[in-house]
Write a protein that holds these residues in place. Structure first.
Motif, short mmCIF file in Angstrom:
data_model
loop_
_atom_site.label_atom_id
_atom_site.label_comp_id
_atom_site.label_asym_id
_atom_site.label_seq_id
_atom_site.Cartn_x
_atom_site.Cartn_y
_atom_site.Cartn_z
N PRO A 1 7.89 2.28 7.26
CA PRO A 1 6.80 3.07 7.82
C PRO A 1 5.55 2.21 8.04
CG PRO A 1 6.93 3.42 5.47
CD PRO A 1 8.10 2.53 5.82
N VAL A 2 4.65 2.71 8.86
CA VAL A 2 3.39 2.02 9.06
C VAL A 2 2.29 2.91 8.49
CG1 VAL A 2 3.18 2.96 11.42
CG2 VAL A 2 1.79 1.00 10.74
N CYS A 3 1.49 2.35 7.60
CA CYS A 3 0.42 3.11 6.96
C CYS A 3 -0.79 3.23 7.88
CB CYS A 3 0.01 2.44 5.65
SG CYS A 3 1.32 2.38 4.41
N LEU A 4 -1.58 4.27 7.67
CA LEU A 4 -2.76 4.48 8.52
C LEU A 4 -3.69 3.29 8.46
CD1 LEU A 4 -4.63 6.19 10.28
CD2 LEU A 4 -5.54 7.21 8.18
N THR A 5 -3.92 2.74 7.27
CA THR A 5 -4.81 1.58 7.13
C THR A 5 -4.35 0.43 8.01
OG1 THR A 5 -4.94 2.26 4.82
CG2 THR A 5 -6.01 0.21 5.41
N PHE B 1 0.83 -1.21 0.00
CA PHE B 1 0.00 0.00 0.00
C PHE B 1 0.86 1.26 0.00
CE2 PHE B 1 -2.53 3.31 2.18
CZ PHE B 1 -3.58 3.39 1.27
N HIS B 2 1.93 1.26 0.79
CA HIS B 2 2.82 2.42 0.83
C HIS B 2 3.40 2.68 -0.55
CE1 HIS B 2 6.62 4.62 1.76
NE2 HIS B 2 5.82 5.25 2.59
N THR C 1 2.05 2.16 -3.37
CA THR C 1 1.04 2.65 -4.31
C THR C 1 0.72 4.13 -4.11
OG1 THR C 1 -0.90 2.14 -2.90
CG2 THR C 1 -0.06 0.38 -4.35
N ARG C 2 1.23 4.76 -3.07
CA ARG C 2 0.96 6.18 -2.86
C ARG C 2 1.79 6.97 -3.88
NH1 ARG C 2 -3.50 6.03 -1.45
NH2 ARG C 2 -3.18 4.06 -2.55
N GLU C 3 1.10 7.68 -4.76
CA GLU C 3 1.74 8.22 -5.96
C GLU C 3 2.55 9.50 -5.74
OE1 GLU C 3 -0.93 7.24 -9.71
OE2 GLU C 3 -2.11 8.23 -8.15
N THR C 4 2.28 10.22 -4.68
CA THR C 4 2.96 11.50 -4.48
C THR C 4 3.57 11.58 -3.09
OG1 THR C 4 1.01 12.64 -3.60
CG2 THR C 4 1.27 12.62 -6.00
N ALA C 5 4.47 12.52 -2.92
CA ALA C 5 5.11 12.70 -1.62
C ALA C 5 4.09 13.03 -0.54
CB ALA C 5 6.17 13.81 -1.71
N GLU C 6 3.08 13.85 -0.90
CA GLU C 6 2.08 14.23 0.10
C GLU C 6 1.22 13.05 0.54
OE1 GLU C 6 1.35 18.98 -0.84
OE2 GLU C 6 -0.22 17.54 -1.30
N LEU C 7 0.82 12.21 -0.40
CA LEU C 7 0.00 11.05 -0.03
C LEU C 7 0.80 10.07 0.82
CD1 LEU C 7 -1.97 10.44 -3.35
CD2 LEU C 7 -2.79 11.52 -1.24
N ARG C 8 2.09 9.92 0.53
CA ARG C 8 2.93 9.07 1.36
C ARG C 8 3.09 9.66 2.76
NH1 ARG C 8 5.70 8.55 -3.49
NH2 ARG C 8 7.21 10.17 -2.90
N LEU C 9 3.35 10.96 2.81
CA LEU C 9 3.51 11.63 4.11
C LEU C 9 2.25 11.48 4.95
CD1 LEU C 9 4.97 13.57 6.08
CD2 LEU C 9 3.95 15.46 4.79
N GLU C 10 1.10 11.62 4.32
CA GLU C 10 -0.17 11.55 5.04
C GLU C 10 -0.35 10.20 5.73
OE1 GLU C 10 -4.98 11.85 4.20
OE2 GLU C 10 -3.54 12.48 2.67
N THR C 11 -0.22 9.12 4.95
CA THR C 11 -0.44 7.79 5.54
C THR C 11 0.65 7.44 6.54
OG1 THR C 11 -1.18 5.56 5.00
CG2 THR C 11 0.74 6.38 3.77
N GLU C 12 1.89 7.89 6.29
CA GLU C 12 2.99 7.63 7.23
C GLU C 12 2.77 8.36 8.56
OE1 GLU C 12 6.62 8.81 5.44
OE2 GLU C 12 6.51 7.36 3.81
N GLN C 13 2.45 9.65 8.48
CA GLN C 13 2.32 10.45 9.71
C GLN C 13 1.13 10.00 10.54
OE1 GLN C 13 -0.15 13.57 10.24
NE2 GLN C 13 0.38 12.82 12.29
#
Length: 230
Positions: A129-133, A86-87, A89-101
């Protein structure tokens, strides 16, 4: 009494007051507003509903059910594999940052609250990292929340954050936002049903095809004026 306890646990997890920072992200909605794709209550509702039915339902929601299943079975290797997938598949830096944070914040909260057994908490802490999901499903298993109930709360919480972002950024009135959120109830139920079908398929039917969301998220990274981090 057990069902009531699970309901209270679920309300706790889905609360906007949960200190994981969801209020600071719009997941591309702010960029859609900047581009003029979203400009009033009708277009905001369409954006949120389309994301629920054509983005969440095709990937994150069925993945949520898979992760819940593997946490419940104690299959950490499977959890790790899907978390990393899942990590990626996050296409942009912001989407990765969101799920990571948000994932890191919730994983830390699980540890501090001592939810679940030691094996689950140690397994969650080992993911980086650990994703929000991944963190949310771990919390649901730790609190003995059933999969479909937990997924419905997860999707509703996502929709609620999107509506709150629209209220601030379009902007919209509070009553308009509540009408919108009420009409999205049906979409949340459809997502849960579709996710169940996709998660039970062999192999699971997951699709990350959402080019408009990826493009808008990338544009948001250099947007001149922003309220949100994504």
């Amino acid at each position: 009494m057990t069902q009531l306890r699970q309901l209270i646990s679920l309300l706790h997890l889905a609360s906007p007051a949960l200190p994981i920072g969801g209020f600071s992200y719009s997941q591309g909605l702010e960029a859609a507003i900047d581009c003029g794709l979203v400009h009033d209550a009708t277009t905001a509702e369409r954006w949120i509903q389309d994301n629920l039915l054509h983005v969440q339902a095709q990937c994150e929601a069925p993945l949520w059910l898979l992760l819940h299943r593997h946490w419940r079975s104690g299959e950490l290797a499977e959890v790790r594999a899907w978390n990393d997938w899942f990590h990626a598949t996050r296409e942009t830096a912001e989407l990765r940052l969101e799920t990571e944070q948000m994932g890191w914040s919730l994983a830390k909260l699980v540890a501090q609250m001592e939810w679940g057994d030691a094996a689950l908490r140690e397994g969650l802490a080992s993911l980086s990292p650990v994703c929000l999901t991944t963190a949310f499903t771990a919390a649901c298993v730790a609190l003995d929340v059933e999969a479909r109930d937990g997924l419905a709360a997860y999707c509703f919480n996502w929709a609620e954050n999107q509506v709150a972002a629209a209220i601030k950024a379009v902007p919209l009135g509070q009553v308009a936002g509540q009408h919108m959120l009420r009409r999205l109830h049906g979409a949340v139920l459809l997502v849960v049903d579709e996710a169940g079908r996709r998660a039970e398929a062999t192999p699971p039917q997951l699709s990350t095809f959402s080019p408009m969301l990826g493009l808008l998220s990338a544009r948001h990274e250099t947007q001149y004026s922003r309220l949100f981090r994504s």
